[in-house]
Design a protein around this motif. Structure first.
Motif, PDB file in Angstrom:
ATOM      1  N   VAL A 228      -1.836   2.832 -10.349  1.00 19.16           N
ATOM      2  CA  VAL A 228      -0.634   2.646 -11.335  1.00 19.16           C
ATOM      3  C   VAL A 228      -0.500   2.909 -12.541  1.00 19.16           C
ATOM      4  O   VAL A 228       0.388   2.794 -13.343  1.00 19.16           O
ATOM      5  CB  VAL A 228      -0.414   0.846 -11.163  1.00 19.16           C
ATOM      6  CG1 VAL A 228      -0.493   0.384  -9.854  1.00 19.16           C
ATOM      7  CG2 VAL A 228      -1.759   0.235 -11.736  1.00 19.16           C
ATOM      8  N   VAL A 306      -0.843  -6.025 -13.193  1.00 21.70           N
ATOM      9  CA  VAL A 306      -0.612  -5.394 -12.003  1.00 21.70           C
ATOM     10  C   VAL A 306      -0.189  -6.546 -11.050  1.00 21.70           C
ATOM     11  O   VAL A 306      -0.669  -7.566 -10.880  1.00 21.70           O
ATOM     12  CB  VAL A 306      -1.863  -4.805 -11.527  1.00 21.70           C
ATOM     13  CG1 VAL A 306      -1.856  -4.037 -10.146  1.00 21.70           C
ATOM     14  CG2 VAL A 306      -2.782  -3.969 -12.413  1.00 21.70           C
ATOM     15  N   MET A 323       1.288  -2.466  -8.000  1.00 24.19           N
ATOM     16  CA  MET A 323       2.533  -2.118  -8.796  1.00 24.19           C
ATOM     17  C   MET A 323       2.138  -2.375 -10.165  1.00 24.19           C
ATOM     18  O   MET A 323       1.526  -3.297 -10.709  1.00 24.19           O
ATOM     19  CB  MET A 323       3.542  -2.794  -8.341  1.00 24.19           C
ATOM     20  CG  MET A 323       5.118  -2.405  -9.000  1.00 24.19           C
ATOM     21  SD  MET A 323       6.288  -3.281  -8.506  1.00 24.19           S
ATOM     22  CE  MET A 323       6.044  -4.879  -9.384  1.00 24.19           C
ATOM     23  N   ASN A 324       2.418  -1.160 -11.098  1.00 23.80           N
ATOM     24  CA  ASN A 324       2.302  -1.552 -12.540  1.00 23.80           C
ATOM     25  C   ASN A 324       3.219  -2.545 -12.848  1.00 23.80           C
ATOM     26  O   ASN A 324       4.459  -2.520 -12.715  1.00 23.80           O
ATOM     27  CB  ASN A 324       2.796  -0.276 -13.068  1.00 23.80           C
ATOM     28  CG  ASN A 324       2.660  -0.017 -14.733  1.00 23.80           C
ATOM     29  OD1 ASN A 324       3.007  -0.960 -15.327  1.00 23.80           O
ATOM     30  ND2 ASN A 324       1.864   0.987 -15.358  1.00 23.80           N
ATOM     31  N   THR A 330       4.304   2.357  -8.453  1.00 23.40           N
ATOM     32  CA  THR A 330       3.784   1.747  -7.091  1.00 23.40           C
ATOM     33  C   THR A 330       2.610   2.882  -6.668  1.00 23.40           C
ATOM     34  O   THR A 330       2.633   3.849  -6.876  1.00 23.40           O
ATOM     35  CB  THR A 330       4.586   1.428  -6.087  1.00 23.40           C
ATOM     36  OG1 THR A 330       5.409   2.631  -5.570  1.00 23.40           O
ATOM     37  CG2 THR A 330       5.523   0.553  -6.542  1.00 23.40           C
ATOM     38  N   TYR A 331       1.597   2.235  -6.137  1.00 22.63           N
ATOM     39  CA  TYR A 331       0.813   2.694  -5.211  1.00 22.63           C
ATOM     40  C   TYR A 331       0.422   2.109  -4.200  1.00 22.63           C
ATOM     41  O   TYR A 331       0.224   0.744  -4.012  1.00 22.63           O
ATOM     42  CB  TYR A 331      -0.498   3.188  -6.233  1.00 22.63           C
ATOM     43  CG  TYR A 331      -1.845   3.426  -5.168  1.00 22.63           C
ATOM     44  CD1 TYR A 331      -1.876   4.707  -5.006  1.00 22.63           C
ATOM     45  CD2 TYR A 331      -2.539   2.389  -4.674  1.00 22.63           C
ATOM     46  CE1 TYR A 331      -2.909   5.099  -4.092  1.00 22.63           C
ATOM     47  CE2 TYR A 331      -3.614   2.870  -3.856  1.00 22.63           C
ATOM     48  CZ  TYR A 331      -3.794   4.336  -3.401  1.00 22.63           C
ATOM     49  OH  TYR A 331      -4.655   4.681  -2.661  1.00 22.63           O
TER      50      TYR A 331
END
Length: 364
Positions: A228, A306, A323-324, A330-331
């Motif tokens: 993120v 996060v 998600m940041n 997003t990751y």
């Protein structure tokens, strides 16, 4: 190990206060009041709570020793909920959580005191509603995600957590020596000629690298924590316990010394690449030598926001979504529903078969 706790109370009604990412204020969900950061202070309360627990340990250390289970001290800590009085067990890195019984936010002040007091924090800017919208949008873009990912109970697993990171700023002086060649080819009559000229080059520079960020929690998946990145550190604030209210938080268990070698290697590689990038116009370049000398380093223990979801697939594999909490990056590696893949393949195959039959009927 009994842990000091802090609970933020509304001055108007006594309800629990939480940090609201949208307004960047503390909000009471009971009476609807909100308060600026400077109006509510938890630092003195946190310090006093930690001091009380330390004194309690000194007075009753023998009794505590008898009550500890072998090996439990390394695995869990005990805290008393300041709202309902229930005793809850959690692990050693937890710094902010919710009471299992009354669901009120609880801040474990001692976890983030002394050497573990963060230097800075980036507060959540994306609230839960926005995080859910981001999550559903992310999942809807994936064609073969299991239906369970769209169900309400899965969305309810979305959790806001402050993860611990080490952030390093570095300044270095670098130099390198290289050889570059320029090749010229021409034809005269029936002969082809090649001329190669070799040049010696030297480069020197002062390089400043900012916000090299490394996660500092062993139990966190590395991709989950670093997928993120990056964050906007211009919005970093001095750490206050109140930012954690309404979220989970973890304290670090990876020390700076464990990361220094990795960071130094990255700094050297980046500096070398920057110096090499100043060399242009040659057919080939060969680095003869380089020297990189550190001038200054500054490390800051930082908490970053996060939003996370975990999901256990049918194959037993754990999938992560993160998600940041500042910018929404997003990751995630999402599971694939094999039935959906099969049905989609069968549908495509059926359509292709019908088209081929129709073409064959009209052509032949």
């Amino acid at each position: 190990m009994n842990m000091a706790t802090v609970s933020m109370k509304c001055p108007n009604c006594g309800g629990e206060l939480i940090f609201d990412p949208k307004s960047q204020k503390y909000k009471c969900e009971y009476c609807g009041s909100d308060f600026a950061l400077d109006e509510i202070s938890t630092e003195e309360a946190a310090t006093q709570a930690a001091s009380d627990v330390v004194q309690e340990r000194e007075d009753t250390s023998d009794n505590h020793t008898q009550q500890r289970t072998a090996g439990a001290e390394d695995a869990a800590v005990l805290y008393t909920c300041p709202s309902c009085g229930a005793q809850i067990v959690t692990d050693q890195t937890t710094a902010a959580t919710f009471c299992y019984y009354c669901h009120n936010p609880v801040l474990l002040s001692e976890q983030l005191s002394g050497a573990f007091h963060p230097d800075q924090i980036i507060p959540f800017e994306i609230d839960r509603k926005q995080a859910e919208e981001h999550f559903l949008d992310f999942v809807h873009k994936k064609k073969f995600v299991p239906n369970a990912f769209f169900q309400k109970n899965q969305i309810e697993k979305l959790t806001g957590i402050y993860f611990p990171y080490w952030v390093c700023d570095a300044e270095v002086e670098g130099s390198l020596t290289a050889e570059g060649n320029k090749v010229r080819v021409w034809v005269s009559g029936d002969e082809e000629f090649t001329e190669t000229r070799i040049y010696r080059m030297e480069r020197e520079g002062h390089v400043s690298l900012r916000e090299i960020t490394k996660h500092a929690l062993k139990k966190t998946d590395n991709l989950l924590a670093e997928g993120v990145l990056p964050y906007d550190f211009s919005k970093a604030a001095e750490f206050r316990m109140g930012y954690l209210s309404g979220f989970y938080a973890e304290k670090r268990d990876i020390e700076r010394k464990e990361l220094e070698e990795e960071v130094h290697r990255e700094v050297e590689n980046c500096t070398r690449d920057l110096l090499e990038d100043t060399i242009h116009g040659y057919n080939g370049v060969h680095i003869l030598s380089d020297h990189i000398r550190p001038i200054r380093e500054q490390w800051k223990y930082t908490l970053l926001p996060v939003w996370t979801v975990t999901y256990k697939g049918m194959n037993g594999k754990m999938y992560y979504y993160s998600m940041n909490g500042q910018n929404g990056k997003t990751y995630g590696e999402l599971p694939v529903d094999r039935k959906k893949v099969f049905l989609f393949g069968a549908l495509c195959g059926g359509i292709a078969l019908v088209i081929m039959l129709l073409l064959g009927y009209f052509i032949f």
